[in-house]
Enzyme design. Sequence first.
Site: not given
Length: 528
Positions: A348-350, A367
């Site tokens: 999960d990351t942006v 992240s």
Amino acid sequence: MRDFQKPGRSAVYGERGMVATSHPFASREAALVLTEGGSAADAAIAAAAVLCVAEPQMTGIGGDCFWIHADAAGAVLACNGSGRTPRGADASWYARHNITALEPWSAHAVTIPGAVDAWCRLHAAKGRLPLARLLAPAIRLAEEGCIVHPRVALDWAFFRDRVARNPAARAAFTKDGASLRAGDRFANPALGATLRIIAAQGRAAFYAGSVAANLTALLRNEGGLHTEEDFAAQESEFVEPIRTTYRDHTILECPPNGQGMAALIALNILAQYDLAGTKTGEALRTHLFAEATKLAYAERNAWCADPGFADGPLAQRLSAAHARELASQIDPRRAMTAPKPAAIAHRDTVYLAVVDRDLNAVSFINSIFHGFGSGLFDPKTGVLLHNRGLGFCFDPQHPNAIGAAKRPMHTIIPGFAFDSLARPWMPFGVMGGQYQASGHAQFIVHVVERGLDPQQAIEQPRSFAFDGSLEVESGFDAGVLSELAGFGHKLRPAAEPIGGAQAIQIDHARGILIAGSDPRKDGLAIGL
């Protein structure tokens, strides 16, 4: 042009600036920064800070950050903001304590967070507005509360067990043990207070003083080897991007310890095929994506590591000759056995992209790795710590073996494309941990080869060859899935949407910007 009788989004058009993020609040605040005369760098920092509050399961100042910046003239500046292990974390220490693998929630999986230093490097180099102005929206949301959006709520429930392990995290990120739902309000006033200190003092506020002392105490209490000196020593690194040419476009990635080289190797392999031809249907194209991914990731797994500790044969691996050699192993009608993956799942990351009115552009990614990172939360600072150390292996002969003051193989990668005239053309990124390199290659094929606009390319159904199977989203037609099974792929339905993407295309001929934002997330693109 898309079919307006079918579900989907239109690409967003603008001419005086554009932002694309995974959350509407982040897009809004970044757009406001641009309207005040802020630079693309300013808007990216503002958006990233908001995302640390609005998407705490994905990102935070307790994680890492990479970015690539290009100005209108094509000058490029890139930054590796990944953190290092403590200086006491040498391989012999783990051997003496019979540790041969790291648990996701272990303090040993926490490398020194690099995000804040990377933000401040970007601001010092390319910012226009005061840091206090850029962090103000995030501070307000942290202190007053931020409304949970639908995709965030989905992730919150999916990863609830991670925070349930830690009493402080459970108190902060659940309501009586239950995950937050869409429409609930989430606040983290301690994080707001930490951001206030950073706004006033810059990077020193995080890497020295009370914040570093509190985080060090938390980690030491959990058995970690971290010291305040390790925090003080953390520095981002300006890096020269690695690149390849796909058709007549130049694709830039950050070098190792990031996995961007896998994206470039995959593109070099895919360049051997006509992926836009009438004979290349969706099933064959997806098959070739899978086979190129397997080969590129085998290369990555073998030698991608911190270049300060291992000098991999990067130029040879990115050569056209090596791509032809790899492509010769592909059977266009039969799936090969998948190479053994690295011991980290896609997480999960942006990712966000910004272009300002002067055509400065930023490709930016932040992240905390797993959903809710390590689950180790400091209530005094509001910081949730990542677990990026899981990217290491414990084979002492491997270049990515765990060691002291070392950066792990990293999955988060910002991408940037230049056009055939060597002009900055498109900051882009695809979130999703290990999937990112494969996602970059697939996205570029859809835009460059098939001529799709950024939004259309983002909305294509995704697949990921991983761990001996081909993970597929529900968007594939039954006939395509049947063909893929006939090729010998072991199909596995995706448990969650695969990744998330943002991209902004600069149309130099018409003087406009064209953006796409992934419907798999809550975000949107905003054009000015």
